[in-house]
Enzyme design. Structure first.
Site, mmCIF file in Angstrom:
data_model
loop_
_atom_site.group_PDB
_atom_site.id
_atom_site.type_symbol
_atom_site.label_atom_id
_atom_site.label_comp_id
_atom_site.label_asym_id
_atom_site.label_seq_id
_atom_site.Cartn_x
_atom_site.Cartn_y
_atom_site.Cartn_z
ATOM 1 N N ASP A 1 7.239 75.149 42.055
ATOM 2 C CA ASP A 1 6.853 76.260 43.527
ATOM 3 C C ASP A 1 6.048 76.861 42.943
ATOM 4 O OD1 ASP A 1 8.974 74.819 44.747
ATOM 5 O OD2 ASP A 1 10.383 76.583 45.197
ATOM 6 N N ARG B 1 3.235 68.784 46.393
ATOM 7 C CA ARG B 1 4.011 68.793 47.697
ATOM 8 C C ARG B 1 2.936 69.857 47.881
ATOM 9 N NH1 ARG B 1 7.593 73.749 46.670
ATOM 10 N NH2 ARG B 1 9.524 72.050 46.534
HETATM 11 C C1 LIG Z 1 10.210 72.324 51.833
HETATM 12 C C2 LIG Z 1 8.667 73.123 51.728
HETATM 13 C C3 LIG Z 1 8.948 73.378 50.257
HETATM 14 C C4 LIG Z 1 7.350 74.666 50.082
HETATM 15 N N1 LIG Z 1 7.552 75.814 49.241
HETATM 16 C C5 LIG Z 1 6.642 76.512 49.193
HETATM 17 C C6 LIG Z 1 6.175 76.757 48.346
HETATM 18 O O1 LIG Z 1 6.184 76.494 46.586
HETATM 19 N N2 LIG Z 1 5.108 77.274 48.036
HETATM 20 C C7 LIG Z 1 4.710 77.933 49.251
HETATM 21 O O2 LIG Z 1 4.105 79.272 48.565
HETATM 22 N N3 LIG Z 1 5.062 78.045 50.357
HETATM 23 C C8 LIG Z 1 6.237 76.980 50.355
HETATM 24 N N4 LIG Z 1 6.894 76.657 51.669
HETATM 25 C C9 LIG Z 1 6.237 77.168 52.610
HETATM 26 C C10 LIG Z 1 5.644 77.047 53.471
HETATM 27 O O3 LIG Z 1 4.268 77.111 52.782
HETATM 28 C C11 LIG Z 1 5.446 77.949 54.139
HETATM 29 O O4 LIG Z 1 4.787 78.951 54.577
HETATM 30 C C12 LIG Z 1 6.581 77.476 55.919
HETATM 31 O O5 LIG Z 1 6.897 76.012 55.319
HETATM 32 C C13 LIG Z 1 6.064 77.422 57.189
HETATM 33 O O6 LIG Z 1 5.319 76.824 57.544
HETATM 34 P P1 LIG Z 1 4.831 75.896 57.912
HETATM 35 O O7 LIG Z 1 4.044 74.514 58.154
HETATM 36 O O8 LIG Z 1 6.450 75.539 58.605
HETATM 37 O O9 LIG Z 1 4.458 75.615 59.851
HETATM 38 P P2 LIG Z 1 4.683 76.633 61.111
HETATM 39 O O10 LIG Z 1 3.407 76.734 61.507
HETATM 40 O O11 LIG Z 1 4.420 78.431 60.073
HETATM 41 O O12 LIG Z 1 5.993 76.706 62.053
HETATM 42 C C14 LIG Z 1 5.505 75.619 62.489
HETATM 43 C C15 LIG Z 1 6.920 75.260 62.852
HETATM 44 O O13 LIG Z 1 8.461 75.338 62.259
HETATM 45 C C16 LIG Z 1 9.691 76.162 62.301
HETATM 46 N N5 LIG Z 1 9.817 77.047 61.652
HETATM 47 C C17 LIG Z 1 8.323 77.239 60.335
HETATM 48 N N6 LIG Z 1 8.943 78.397 59.326
HETATM 49 C C18 LIG Z 1 10.297 78.506 60.180
HETATM 50 C C19 LIG Z 1 11.034 80.054 59.297
HETATM 51 N N7 LIG Z 1 10.425 80.551 58.525
HETATM 52 N N8 LIG Z 1 12.387 80.282 60.425
HETATM 53 C C20 LIG Z 1 12.704 78.888 61.621
HETATM 54 N N9 LIG Z 1 11.521 77.937 62.055
HETATM 55 C C21 LIG Z 1 10.358 77.767 61.255
HETATM 56 C C22 LIG Z 1 9.112 76.381 63.729
HETATM 57 O O14 LIG Z 1 9.129 75.968 64.634
HETATM 58 C C23 LIG Z 1 7.156 76.587 64.049
HETATM 59 O O15 LIG Z 1 7.197 76.770 65.131
HETATM 60 C C24 LIG Z 1 7.137 75.825 51.153
HETATM 61 C C25 LIG Z 1 7.644 74.638 51.936
HETATM 62 C C26 LIG Z 1 8.954 73.422 52.292
HETATM 63 C C27 LIG Z 1 9.158 72.950 53.926
#
Ligand SMILES: Cc1cc2nc3c(=O)[nH]c(=O)nc-3n(C[C@H](O)[C@H](O)[C@H](O)COP(=O)(O)OP(=O)(O)OC[C@H]3O[C@@H](n4cnc5c(N)ncnc54)[C@H](O)[C@@H]3O)c2cc1C
Length: 306
Positions: A135, A185
């Protein structure tokens, strides 16, 4: 505006009184359950099996970060070794997601402890025919994390790395790590970062994500792992990757956009669900709250009335 909400939520959530209420109250635990399916490895394995039965692979994250001493770092490593044993013994379609500060990064000065941990986990994962994703934590750790991946992946061969679209440095990091193979990722970035190191506007993060996606999908050395619930970026990936024959996968977090997870699986796309487990769920939960303040409604609904 989104950045401001994020800042406020994180500031409030890290207040000791709020943290105590969240950790001890029924409402807090209810909210955590939405994103963390279990406190124990047994519960995580059960969640993993259910997802496997639905055609999704899993990444298991034993929650914990920024451990304070070597004893805790070695304990975290032992927990992950046990997790790999279970993956092998039960024939699960799962890999590991680990945080370097959980395995000792920052604890003992030079990073020998964490390098030793990743090497041991990668070897054990290799014997179990699976992989280990590192991560990406907040920007204090980015350089050390990329350096460690770059040092260890050539010999290990089964490591992956998360990169955050929000950071200015990420396109250069991406270029550096792609040639090492493994799985990369891409995510938007879950941490509050200062303007010196990261773009602050959500639309700019999205644009940078799209650009990274294009770079990642245009090559075949590293396996792209597209980690987002953002439907526009998912659609862009589908459009760009339609004719791709080399592997790639979507990744989403447990409990978030399960409808979209299902839809992609039904359409034949590989989907990996990130399944966190364990008692150290609070920092993980605060990041999920900061991403979407509406999640607090679950907490409020679970509060006792009267
Ligand atoms: C498999 C995976 C691994 C990850 N690993 C890391 C990592 O190593 N380091 C790191 O900094 N970040 C990590 N993240 C988190 C990532 O950086 C984002 O903060 C997170 O995924 C929200 O961004 P989004 O791309 O979904 O887009 P957004 O624009 O934030 O969200 C898009 C849509 O997704 C849904 N959504 C998003 N977040 C939420 C929530 N918390 N609760 C409910 N619905 C939500 C909503 O419907 C929203 O409209 C990871 C995410 C995933 C999916």
């Amino acid at each position: 505006m989104a950045g401001l909400f994020r800042r406020i939520i994180l500031a409030v959530a890290h207040h000791p009184v709020v943290e105590r209420i969240m950790l001890r109250s029924h409402a807090g635990r209810c909210l955590a359950r939405r994103f963390v399916p279990g406190m124990t490895l047994d519960e995580a394995v059960a969640a993993c099996r259910q997802l496997n039965d639905r055609g999704m692979s899993v990444s298991l994250d034993h929650l914990g970060e920024e451990v304070k001493d070597e004893v805790a770092a070695r304990a975290a490593r032992a927990d992950y070794l046990e997790c790999i044993e279970r993956i092998a013994a039960e024939g699960l379609d799962a890999n590991l997601s680990v945080k370097l500060t959980q395995l000792g990064l920052g604890v003992t000065g030079p990073d020998a402890l964490v390098a030793e941990a990743i090497t041991e986990l990668a070897e054990a994962a290799g014997r179990a025919n699976t992989t280990v994703t590192i991560d990406m934590e907040d920007s204090r750790w980015t350089q050390a994390t990329v350096d460690l991946y770059t040092a260890l992946q050539p010999a290990a061969g089964n490591l992956g790395l998360a990169l955050q679209a929000a950071l200015y440095r990420t396109p250069a990091d991406l270029e550096r790590v792609i040639t090492l193979g493994g799985h990369i990722r891409i995510c938007k970035g879950a941490y509050l970062e200062p303007p010196e190191v990261a773009v602050q506007r959500k639309d700019e993060v999205d644009l940078r994500f799209a650009a990274m996606l294009q770079a990642l999908l245009a090559q075949t050395e590293a396996v792209p792992a597209v980690a987002t619930h953002d439907e526009r970026l998912v659609d862009l990936t589908v459009a760009l990757a339609r004719d791709r024959t080399a592997p790639l996968e979507f990744q989403m977090l447990y409990g978030i956009r399960t409808d979209l997870q299902r839809r992609l699986v039904d359409a034949g796309w590989p989907m990996r669900v990130y399944v966190p487990y364990g008692s150290h769920w609070y920092p993980y939960l605060t990041r999920r709250l900061a991403e979407r303040p509406a999640n607090l409604l679950f907490f409020l609904r679970a509060l006792p009335r009267g």
